[in-house]
Write an enzyme that holds these catalytic residues in place. Structure first.
Site, PDB file in Angstrom:
ATOM      1  N   SER A  11      57.299  39.068  22.641  1.00 24.82           N
ATOM      2  CA  SER A  11      55.849  38.852  22.555  1.00 24.82           C
ATOM      3  C   SER A  11      55.407  39.006  21.109  1.00 24.82           C
ATOM      4  O   SER A  11      55.503  40.096  20.530  1.00 24.82           O
ATOM      5  CB  SER A  11      55.109  39.864  23.426  1.00 24.82           C
ATOM      6  OG  SER A  11      53.749  39.912  23.030  1.00 24.82           O
ATOM      7  N   HIS A  36      56.737  34.539  23.876  1.00 19.10           N
ATOM      8  CA  HIS A  36      55.561  34.875  24.686  1.00 19.10           C
ATOM      9  C   HIS A  36      54.347  35.007  23.768  1.00 19.10           C
ATOM     10  O   HIS A  36      54.340  35.804  22.831  1.00 19.10           O
ATOM     11  CB  HIS A  36      55.850  36.197  25.411  1.00 19.10           C
ATOM     12  CG  HIS A  36      54.806  36.646  26.369  1.00 19.10           C
ATOM     13  ND1 HIS A  36      54.758  36.243  27.691  1.00 19.10           N
ATOM     14  CD2 HIS A  36      53.760  37.492  26.211  1.00 19.10           C
ATOM     15  CE1 HIS A  36      53.743  36.836  28.298  1.00 19.10           C
ATOM     16  NE2 HIS A  36      53.107  37.595  27.426  1.00 19.10           N
ATOM     17  N   ASP A  38      50.381  35.817  23.568  1.00 18.82           N
ATOM     18  CA  ASP A  38      49.292  36.485  24.279  1.00 18.82           C
ATOM     19  C   ASP A  38      47.945  36.013  23.760  1.00 18.82           C
ATOM     20  O   ASP A  38      47.587  36.263  22.611  1.00 18.82           O
ATOM     21  CB  ASP A  38      49.404  37.999  24.094  1.00 18.82           C
ATOM     22  CG  ASP A  38      50.522  38.590  24.931  1.00 18.82           C
ATOM     23  OD1 ASP A  38      50.529  38.336  26.154  1.00 18.82           O
ATOM     24  OD2 ASP A  38      51.380  39.282  24.369  1.00 18.82           O
ATOM     25  N   MET A  40      43.913  36.271  24.103  1.00 14.49           N
ATOM     26  CA  MET A  40      42.860  37.176  24.612  1.00 14.49           C
ATOM     27  C   MET A  40      41.514  36.745  24.061  1.00 14.49           C
ATOM     28  O   MET A  40      41.411  36.391  22.886  1.00 14.49           O
ATOM     29  CB  MET A  40      43.141  38.607  24.153  1.00 14.49           C
ATOM     30  CG  MET A  40      44.525  39.107  24.511  1.00 14.49           C
ATOM     31  SD  MET A  40      44.779  40.780  23.909  1.00 14.49           S
ATOM     32  CE  MET A  40      46.494  41.036  24.369  1.00 14.49           C
ATOM     33  N   HIS A  69      50.361  33.188  27.665  1.00 11.72           N
ATOM     34  CA  HIS A  69      49.777  34.123  28.636  1.00 11.72           C
ATOM     35  C   HIS A  69      48.275  34.152  28.394  1.00 11.72           C
ATOM     36  O   HIS A  69      47.815  34.733  27.415  1.00 11.72           O
ATOM     37  CB  HIS A  69      50.431  35.504  28.438  1.00 11.72           C
ATOM     38  CG  HIS A  69      49.883  36.570  29.328  1.00 11.72           C
ATOM     39  ND1 HIS A  69      50.229  37.899  29.174  1.00 11.72           N
ATOM     40  CD2 HIS A  69      49.030  36.525  30.390  1.00 11.72           C
ATOM     41  CE1 HIS A  69      49.598  38.625  30.095  1.00 11.72           C
ATOM     42  NE2 HIS A  69      48.863  37.815  30.834  1.00 11.72           N
ATOM     43  N   MET A  71      44.920  35.437  28.865  1.00 11.92           N
ATOM     44  CA  MET A  71      44.053  36.542  29.300  1.00 11.92           C
ATOM     45  C   MET A  71      42.632  36.184  28.892  1.00 11.92           C
ATOM     46  O   MET A  71      42.014  36.798  28.014  1.00 11.92           O
ATOM     47  CB  MET A  71      44.517  37.847  28.646  1.00 11.92           C
ATOM     48  CG  MET A  71      45.828  38.360  29.228  1.00 11.92           C
ATOM     49  SD  MET A  71      46.613  39.601  28.192  1.00 11.92           S
ATOM     50  CE  MET A  71      47.531  38.548  27.070  1.00 11.92           C
ATOM     51  N   MET A 140      52.263  42.368  35.553  1.00 10.83           N
ATOM     52  CA  MET A 140      51.857  43.224  34.431  1.00 10.83           C
ATOM     53  C   MET A 140      52.284  44.661  34.729  1.00 10.83           C
ATOM     54  O   MET A 140      51.959  45.208  35.786  1.00 10.83           O
ATOM     55  CB  MET A 140      50.337  43.180  34.221  1.00 10.83           C
ATOM     56  CG  MET A 140      49.777  41.851  33.725  1.00 10.83           C
ATOM     57  SD  MET A 140      50.549  41.211  32.228  1.00 10.83           S
ATOM     58  CE  MET A 140      50.189  42.520  31.048  1.00 10.83           C
ATOM     59  N   ASP A 178      55.758  42.437  32.025  1.00 10.50           N
ATOM     60  CA  ASP A 178      55.095  42.433  30.717  1.00 10.50           C
ATOM     61  C   ASP A 178      54.353  43.750  30.492  1.00 10.50           C
ATOM     62  O   ASP A 178      53.406  44.064  31.208  1.00 10.50           O
ATOM     63  CB  ASP A 178      54.097  41.260  30.698  1.00 10.50           C
ATOM     64  CG  ASP A 178      53.432  41.049  29.350  1.00 10.50           C
ATOM     65  OD1 ASP A 178      53.778  41.757  28.386  1.00 10.50           O
ATOM     66  OD2 ASP A 178      52.557  40.156  29.276  1.00 10.50           O
TER      67      ASP A 178
HETATM   68  C1  DX5 Z   1      49.516  42.952  26.930  1.00  7.46           C
HETATM   69  C2  DX5 Z   1      50.346  41.722  26.623  1.00  7.46           C
HETATM   70  C3  DX5 Z   1      51.772  41.990  26.353  1.00  7.46           C
HETATM   71  C4  DX5 Z   1      52.052  42.844  25.156  1.00  7.46           C
HETATM   72  C5  DX5 Z   1      53.294  43.635  25.441  1.00  7.46           C
HETATM   73  O1  DX5 Z   1      48.241  42.551  27.306  1.00  7.46           O
HETATM   74  O2  DX5 Z   1      50.286  40.822  27.723  1.00  7.46           O
HETATM   75  O3  DX5 Z   1      52.515  40.782  26.291  1.00  7.46           O
HETATM   76  O4  DX5 Z   1      52.234  42.141  23.974  1.00  7.46           O
HETATM   77  O5  DX5 Z   1      53.489  44.496  24.375  1.00  7.46           O
HETATM   78  P1  DX5 Z   1      54.495  45.732  24.425  1.00  7.46           P
HETATM   79  O6  DX5 Z   1      55.869  45.193  24.664  1.00  7.46           O
HETATM   80  O7  DX5 Z   1      54.310  46.329  23.092  1.00  7.46           O
HETATM   81  O8  DX5 Z   1      54.035  46.624  25.555  1.00  7.46           O
HETATM   82 ZN    ZN Z   2      51.612  39.041  27.764  1.00  7.43          ZN
END
Ligand code: DX5
Ligand code: ZN
Length: 225
Positions: A11, A36, A38, A40, A69, A71, A140, A178
């Site tokens: 990620s 991956h 993320d 947001m 992903h 969010m 998650m 994740d």
């Molecule tokens: C959290 C994300 C994850 C995050 C995981 O909202 O969806 O993908 O980057 O990070 P680590 O591996 O640091 O927990």
């Molecule tokens: Zn993620």
């Protein structure tokens, strides 16, 4: 779970954005299965991160699938942009989506892989009717919104239940996890049936470098190097 089949999805949320291309190339060389990304929006989760421009830039530096992903509130609004930028798969949350079947069909119509994501407090049972339509499930193991959080151990029985459902309904679907995945938690989730591990901090947050961190994660977790 056959640990030989377990895949790593670094990620980039935890990457050094000033050296993003280099770090992703390093992850690719070290055998990452996918990258991956993320996304947001400061609304669906209390944080902002990145958008299609990052996907577009990464598209030119890696052959790996770019998994996105989402969010965000109303993920459907952004599908076209992410697909144009080079996303290979779009992961959408069950939470807050009143028309998940329609959302999933939209991704499929764009010719991309689709995954449904469930938060820690969401039961596995919500997947029952949508599972046959998806390529993967993302469970998650932290509350979404931030990297570097502690793994929530009560998600383990749910991962087992999702594995049973996948084996019964859609055996070739990926079961990805994740959040908070590291040397200690990776063997727990693979024992529970996960076959794709997202890891940010454990891969990009280590001073030893991306390739060495991936190798250490695999070794400490009992995964083949
Ligand atoms: C959290 C994300 C994850 C995050 C995981 O909202 O969806 O993908 O980057 O990070 P680590 O591996 O640091 O927990
Ligand atoms: Zn993620």
């Amino acid at each position: 779970m056959d640990k030989h089949a377990v895949k790593l999805a670094p990620s980039i949320l935890a990457a050094d954005f000033a050296r993003l291309g280099q770090q992703v190339a390093e992850a690719e060389q070290a055998g990452a299965d996918r990258i991956h990304v993320d996304v947001m929006d400061g609304h669906f989760v209390p944080n902002l991160s990145m958008g299609p421009a990052i996907v577009k830039s990464l598209r030119s530096v890696t052959q790996l699938p770019l998994e996105t992903h989402l969010m965000v509130t109303n993920p459907d609004l952004f599908f076209d942009e992410f697909v144009a930028a080079g996303s290979d798969s779009l992961l959408v949350h069950w939470e807050g989506n009143n028309n998940l079947h329609r959302t999933v069909q939209r991704v499929k119509a764009l010719g991309k892989r689709v995954g449904v994501v469930i938060n820690p407090a969401t039961p596995a049972s919500v997947l029952e009717e949508i599972l046959q339509d998806v390529d993967q499930v993302l469970v998650m193991t932290v509350n979404p919104g931030f990297g570097h959080q502690h793994f929530i151990h009560t998600t383990l029985p749910k991962i087992r239940r999702v594995r049973e459902m996948i084996d019964a309904i859609k055996p070739d679907a990926d079961l990805e996890v994740d959040g908070g995945i590291d040397a200690e938690t990776a063997p727990l989730v693979t024992d529970a049936g996960a076959n794709v591990l997202v890891a940010g901090t454990a891969i990009f947050g280590e001073s030893l470098g991306v390739a060495a961190a991936m190798s250490a994660l695999r070794a400490d977790a009992g995964l083949p190097r």
